[in-house]
Write a protein that holds these residues in place. Structure first.
Motif, PDB file in Angstrom:
ATOM      1  N   ASP A 183      13.059   4.877   5.453  1.00 61.67           N
ATOM      2  CA  ASP A 183      11.891   4.513   4.655  1.00 61.67           C
ATOM      3  C   ASP A 183      11.799   5.548   3.549  1.00 61.67           C
ATOM      4  O   ASP A 183      11.270   6.647   3.745  1.00 61.67           O
ATOM      5  CB  ASP A 183      10.627   4.503   5.523  1.00 61.67           C
ATOM      6  CG  ASP A 183       9.374   4.159   4.738  1.00 61.67           C
ATOM      7  OD1 ASP A 183       9.513   3.623   3.623  1.00 61.67           O
ATOM      8  OD2 ASP A 183       8.264   4.425   5.239  1.00 61.67           O
ATOM      9  N   GLY A 184      12.350   5.210   2.382  1.00 60.85           N
ATOM     10  CA  GLY A 184      12.487   6.184   1.320  1.00 60.85           C
ATOM     11  C   GLY A 184      11.370   6.112   0.297  1.00 60.85           C
ATOM     12  O   GLY A 184      10.565   5.175   0.270  1.00 60.85           O
ATOM     13  N   VAL A 185      11.313   7.134  -0.562  1.00 59.40           N
ATOM     14  CA  VAL A 185      10.315   7.194  -1.621  1.00 59.40           C
ATOM     15  C   VAL A 185      11.008   7.500  -2.943  1.00 59.40           C
ATOM     16  O   VAL A 185      12.081   8.106  -2.982  1.00 59.40           O
ATOM     17  CB  VAL A 185       9.234   8.261  -1.338  1.00 59.40           C
ATOM     18  CG1 VAL A 185       8.511   7.949  -0.048  1.00 59.40           C
ATOM     19  CG2 VAL A 185       9.839   9.661  -1.292  1.00 59.40           C
ATOM     20  N   SER A 186      10.383   7.041  -4.031  1.00 55.48           N
ATOM     21  CA  SER A 186      10.810   7.383  -5.384  1.00 55.48           C
ATOM     22  C   SER A 186       9.592   7.912  -6.124  1.00 55.48           C
ATOM     23  O   SER A 186       8.483   7.405  -5.936  1.00 55.48           O
ATOM     24  CB  SER A 186      11.364   6.154  -6.111  1.00 55.48           C
ATOM     25  OG  SER A 186      12.476   5.619  -5.436  1.00 55.48           O
ATOM     26  N   MET A 187       9.797   8.921  -6.962  1.00 60.63           N
ATOM     27  CA  MET A 187       8.647   9.530  -7.631  1.00 60.63           C
ATOM     28  C   MET A 187       9.104  10.222  -8.903  1.00 60.63           C
ATOM     29  O   MET A 187      10.300  10.391  -9.158  1.00 60.63           O
ATOM     30  CB  MET A 187       7.960  10.523  -6.701  1.00 60.63           C
ATOM     31  CG  MET A 187       8.830  11.691  -6.291  1.00 60.63           C
ATOM     32  SD  MET A 187       7.988  12.792  -5.134  1.00 60.63           S
ATOM     33  CE  MET A 187       9.206  14.085  -4.975  1.00 60.63           C
ATOM     34  N   SER A 188       8.135  10.621  -9.703  1.00 62.86           N
ATOM     35  CA  SER A 188       8.376  11.391 -10.914  1.00 62.86           C
ATOM     36  C   SER A 188       7.569  12.673 -10.848  1.00 62.86           C
ATOM     37  O   SER A 188       6.415  12.669 -10.399  1.00 62.86           O
ATOM     38  CB  SER A 188       7.970  10.578 -12.157  1.00 62.86           C
ATOM     39  OG  SER A 188       7.990  11.391 -13.310  1.00 62.86           O
ATOM     40  N   ASP A 189       8.150  13.780 -11.303  1.00 63.00           N
ATOM     41  CA  ASP A 189       7.428  15.048 -11.285  1.00 63.00           C
ATOM     42  C   ASP A 189       6.716  15.321 -12.605  1.00 63.00           C
ATOM     43  O   ASP A 189       6.164  16.406 -12.799  1.00 63.00           O
ATOM     44  CB  ASP A 189       8.363  16.208 -10.953  1.00 63.00           C
ATOM     45  CG  ASP A 189       9.514  16.333 -11.928  1.00 63.00           C
ATOM     46  OD1 ASP A 189       9.559  15.570 -12.908  1.00 63.00           O
ATOM     47  OD2 ASP A 189      10.374  17.204 -11.710  1.00 63.00           O
ATOM     48  N   SER A 190       6.703  14.344 -13.537  1.00 63.74           N
ATOM     49  CA  SER A 190       6.015  14.536 -14.813  1.00 63.74           C
ATOM     50  C   SER A 190       4.768  13.663 -14.933  1.00 63.74           C
ATOM     51  O   SER A 190       4.231  13.492 -16.028  1.00 63.74           O
ATOM     52  CB  SER A 190       6.961  14.242 -15.980  1.00 63.74           C
ATOM     53  OG  SER A 190       7.440  12.910 -15.927  1.00 63.74           O
ATOM     54  N   ASN A 191       4.303  13.087 -13.814  1.00 65.80           N
ATOM     55  CA  ASN A 191       3.054  12.333 -13.839  1.00 65.80           C
ATOM     56  C   ASN A 191       1.884  13.281 -14.064  1.00 65.80           C
ATOM     57  O   ASN A 191       1.883  14.418 -13.581  1.00 65.80           O
ATOM     58  CB  ASN A 191       2.836  11.594 -12.516  1.00 65.80           C
ATOM     59  CG  ASN A 191       3.885  10.526 -12.288  1.00 65.80           C
ATOM     60  OD1 ASN A 191       4.407   9.948 -13.230  1.00 65.80           O
ATOM     61  ND2 ASN A 191       4.191  10.266 -11.022  1.00 65.80           N
ATOM     62  N   GLY A 192       0.858  12.796 -14.768  1.00 65.12           N
ATOM     63  CA  GLY A 192      -0.307  13.640 -14.969  1.00 65.12           C
ATOM     64  C   GLY A 192      -1.247  13.059 -16.001  1.00 65.12           C
ATOM     65  O   GLY A 192      -1.165  11.881 -16.369  1.00 65.12           O
ATOM     66  N   ASP A 668      -0.733  17.551 -18.413  1.00 72.27           N
ATOM     67  CA  ASP A 668      -0.732  18.574 -17.370  1.00 72.27           C
ATOM     68  C   ASP A 668      -0.172  17.925 -16.108  1.00 72.27           C
ATOM     69  O   ASP A 668      -0.884  17.229 -15.393  1.00 72.27           O
ATOM     70  CB  ASP A 668      -2.153  19.076 -17.122  1.00 72.27           C
ATOM     71  CG  ASP A 668      -2.196  20.182 -16.075  1.00 72.27           C
ATOM     72  OD1 ASP A 668      -1.123  20.620 -15.636  1.00 72.27           O
ATOM     73  OD2 ASP A 668      -3.308  20.577 -15.692  1.00 72.27           O
ATOM     74  N   PRO A 669       1.126  18.100 -15.822  1.00 68.69           N
ATOM     75  CA  PRO A 669       1.713  17.410 -14.668  1.00 68.69           C
ATOM     76  C   PRO A 669       1.034  17.836 -13.367  1.00 68.69           C
ATOM     77  O   PRO A 669       0.633  18.986 -13.194  1.00 68.69           O
ATOM     78  CB  PRO A 669       3.188  17.858 -14.695  1.00 68.69           C
ATOM     79  CG  PRO A 669       3.427  18.295 -16.100  1.00 68.69           C
ATOM     80  CD  PRO A 669       2.126  18.895 -16.555  1.00 68.69           C
ATOM     81  N   ARG A 670       0.927  16.874 -12.472  1.00 70.36           N
ATOM     82  CA  ARG A 670       0.257  17.148 -11.207  1.00 70.36           C
ATOM     83  C   ARG A 670       1.082  18.111 -10.350  1.00 70.36           C
ATOM     84  O   ARG A 670       2.284  17.939 -10.187  1.00 70.36           O
ATOM     85  CB  ARG A 670       0.050  15.838 -10.431  1.00 70.36           C
ATOM     86  CG  ARG A 670      -0.835  14.844 -11.150  1.00 70.36           C
ATOM     87  CD  ARG A 670      -1.062  13.608 -10.287  1.00 70.36           C
ATOM     88  NE  ARG A 670      -1.863  12.651 -11.021  1.00 70.36           N
ATOM     89  CZ  ARG A 670      -1.356  11.665 -11.757  1.00 70.36           C
ATOM     90  NH1 ARG A 670      -0.058  11.518 -11.833  1.00 70.36           N
ATOM     91  NH2 ARG A 670      -2.150  10.837 -12.396  1.00 70.36           N
TER      92      ARG A 670
END
Length: 681
Positions: A183-192, A668-670
């Motif tokens: 059960d994998g996840v995908s995400m971005s580290d520049s959300n904000g 301002d990235p989270r």
């Protein structure tokens, strides 16, 4: 860290019936000494080397090999050159997407007999264009292994994501089978979130709005693996099926203003891989490989705007498509002597993408170039290679690949194009003295086309709609690379690499009629690169068990812009991104901790009507991993950065290129936290 490890030297690399075997030097080197004098093209790391790191899986071990970084490949253009730099028992996994790190992640550390770091080539080893590869040799035992993992990704003010996996493997000598549920996840580290400002050519403020974005996704999959002796040889099978999704939201708000773009995609994917190896004689070995991958997707992009309570016509872009790749590859490897290995074979492949797309404004359809298209590629390749261990100080690998392909299109555009490429390769390694090596690579490479570029697409967040390009052709490069590596203090490494690429048919963005743009070929270009990688153990500096790292790649590219005719960089190639790291093993506490800092990062993209890019500063990562028992790992990590800016300079027209406006999103990235629990049993 008081390393209770031994790094053994190798004296020869011999090709066995099923996998390469290494003859080890009889003596054990002192702690942290990389190798004994002699042949150092292959460095051997036994399990004792990793004792202080308390690894749970084989992936934990290979991530601690000095001077090596796992690369799983890009999964593109057939098998040759698209796979990673990790081998298991001398071979790559049965499927391109069942990567080396995947296999090692489901292999418990106790099953590893040794890890061989092969630098510059060796008989019996397929380097696949890499200067350095790692070969993980597993024990031939009877065992049952379970690995359960839970992951949590917690965002401040954003979408939290949770996932996990369960992996089971049973080994009975040469027969292995296993299953993986994920059960994998995908995400971005520049959300904000942050302010958005748009100013005109004279500095006048055109927009002052609040910006918000978020993107996330995931997927569920099942994979099965089976390996067994079969008809005098060995067969490896893998199969996978999965579902996945991805979601993105971009929103701008102010008093009486709402601008919002949404993207949602759902898809399915799967693969089947078969590898059959069989020794035909003591010196001749046959390998046959079959891979079939398939996927489908359904996506919708929408953009709506409300100004002073009045809704503007909504834009909508939808796409429905499917793709597949089928590869059949065979090779014969002949061990002329322990120092000379000859290899020849052929590969045939079929790639396909079929997509239907629609674009509308206010419910009224807008025609697009190549909105409905089917792209097919048939490709054949003949290849031959020789690896010669001239003496303990010199290794030479040379080869030639001859590729012929035809790309055909049907739908809104119908045409066929044929291509032929001769792709020579030379890889030489010179070890003039212990712990010093010089590597030279010269080859021609051909890139894989993204068939999605033949069709239209949209990026509403940046107010872009792209047309398809029926005239796209592969990018090719003549690559010259020279790397010097120095090893010291056991785990210390300094590597300096120089590279120059002569690029034909650079892929970038081109102007189309009707004010659109598309991915296309813009002529010839160059790349000049300096790569530096430094790892310094800190025991002798008074910090036991620590290691300091520095890594950076400086890139300088040039190409002629198709709109202005001026020289500029190639789009989306990062000029520099330095990373400084530190990690430490505290054996008495059963703990490892570390951190990373990226001072500056970013890139630019060039379009006929605008220049866009992003830049960031001071990206920090801090982690700690506690292993109370040999089978349990608890890891926590925090990622944070406070300066991420997206900038667009938009021109009024393509000819005179007056600046219409400059827009900046000051995001301002989270900050986000990651927790991982892993249990092996």
């Amino acid at each position: 860290m008081n390393t209770k490890s031994a790094l053994l030297a190798t004296t020869a690399l011999l090709l066995g019936a099923a996998a390469p075997a290494v003859a080890l030097a009889a003596e054990t080197a002192p702690a942290r000494q990389t190798a004994a004098p002699g042949d150092q093209a292959v460095l051997v790391f036994t399990p004792d080397f990793f004792v202080d790191a308390r690894p749970n899986t084989a992936l934990d071990m290979i991530n601690r090999v000095p001077g090596f970084s796992v690369n799983d490949g890009d999964g593109a253009r057939g098998f040759e050159g698209a796979v990673g730099n990790v081998l298991i028992n001398g071979s790559r996994p049965a499927s391109k997407n069942d990567t080396g790190s995947n296999v090692l992640g489901r292999t418990v550390a106790s099953q590893v007999e040794r890890i061989e770091l092969i630098r510059g080539g060796a008989p019996g080893i397929e380097m696949q264009g890499y200067s350095v590869v790692a070969n993980v040799i597993l024990k031939n035992t009877v065992s049952r292994e379970h690995i359960a993992t839970f992951n949590a990704n917690l965002f401040e003010g954003g979408q939290d994501l949770f996932g996990g996996s369960y992996q089971f493997t049973e080994r009975k000598g040469d027969r292995t089978w296993g299953v993986t549920l994920s059960d994998g996840v995908s995400m971005s580290d520049s959300n904000g979130a942050g302010p958005l400002r748009r100013v005109g050519p004279n500095g006048e403020l055109l927009r002052a709005e609040d910006y918000y974005n978020d993107s996330y996704g995931g997927g569920n999959s099942i994979r099965g693996n089976f390996a067994s002796p079969f008809m005098g040889g060995k067969i490896d099978l893998t199969a996978r099926y999965g579902i996945n999704d991805w979601h993105n939201i971009n929103r701008q708000t102010a008093t009486g203003v709402l601008r919002e773009s949404l993207y949602d995609e759902d898809g399915h994917s799967g693969e089947v891989g078969v590898v059959y190896t069989r020794p035909l004689s003591e010196k001749l070995k046959l390998e046959t490989r079959f891979i079939h991958e398939f996927s489908d997707f359904d996506s919708v992009s929408t953009s709506r705007t409300r100004l002073a309570g009045v809704d503007e016509p909504e834009q909508s872009f939808s796409a429905d498509g499917r793709s597949s790749e089928t590869i059949l590859r065979g090779l014969a490897r002949y061990e002329r002597s322990p120092a000379l290995d000859l290899e020849g074979g052929a590969e045939v492949a079929y790639n396909m993408l079929e997509v239907d797309q629609a674009y509308s404004v206010g419910g009224v359809a807008v025609p697009l170039p190549s909105a409905s298209v089917k792209v097919e590629e048939t490709r054949g390749e003949l290849f031959g290679k020789a690896t010669w261990r001239i003496n303990p100080k010199w290794t030479l690998e040379s080869g030639l690949r001859l590729e012929s392909s035809t790309i055909s299109q049907s739908g809104d555009a119908a045409q066929d194009k044929s291509f032929f490429f001769a792709k020579p390769r030379i890889l030489a390694a010179w070890t003039p003295m212990p712990n010093n090596q010089l590597r030279l690579r010269f080859e021609r490479t051909v890139g894989q086309l993204d068939f999605g570029d033949f069709a239209a697409s949209a990026e509403f967040a940046d107010e872009n709609v792209f047309g398809g390009n029926v005239n796209l052709q592969p990018e090719s490069r003549w690559v010259s690379e020279l790397t010097y590596e120095k090893r010291f203090w056991g785990e210390g490494v300094v590597s300096i690499g120089l590279r120059h690429d002569e690029i034909s048919d650079v892929i970038d963005l081109i102007p189309l009629e009707g004010g659109l743009a598309a991915v296309g070929n813009i002529g010839d270009g160059t790349l000049d690169q300096l790569a530096v990688n430094v790892a310094v153990p800190t025991d002798k500096l008074g910090v036991p068990g620590g290691k300091f790292g520095f890594k950076n790649t400086w890139n300088r590219t040039e190409v002629t812009d198709p709109t202005t005719g001026e020289t500029r960089p190639i789009s989306n190639v990062r000029a520099s991104q330095a990373t400084l790291t530190f990690q430490q093993d505290i054996t008495a506490w059963k703990l490892q901790w570390g951190g990373a800092w990226i001072p500056l990062l970013g890139q630019k993209g060039y379009q006929p009507d605008q220049i866009s890019g992003w830049r960031g500063r001071d990206y920090y990562e801090l982690w700690a991993e506690y292993k109370p028992t040999p089978t349990l790992s608890i890891r926590g990590q925090v990622n944070l950065w406070d300066d991420f800016t997206v900038e667009r300079t938009v021109f009024g027209d393509r000819e005179a290129r007056p600046v219409a406006f400059v827009e900046n999103r000051f995001i301002d990235p989270r900050t986000f936290y990651q927790i991982r629990l892993r249990k092996t049993f």
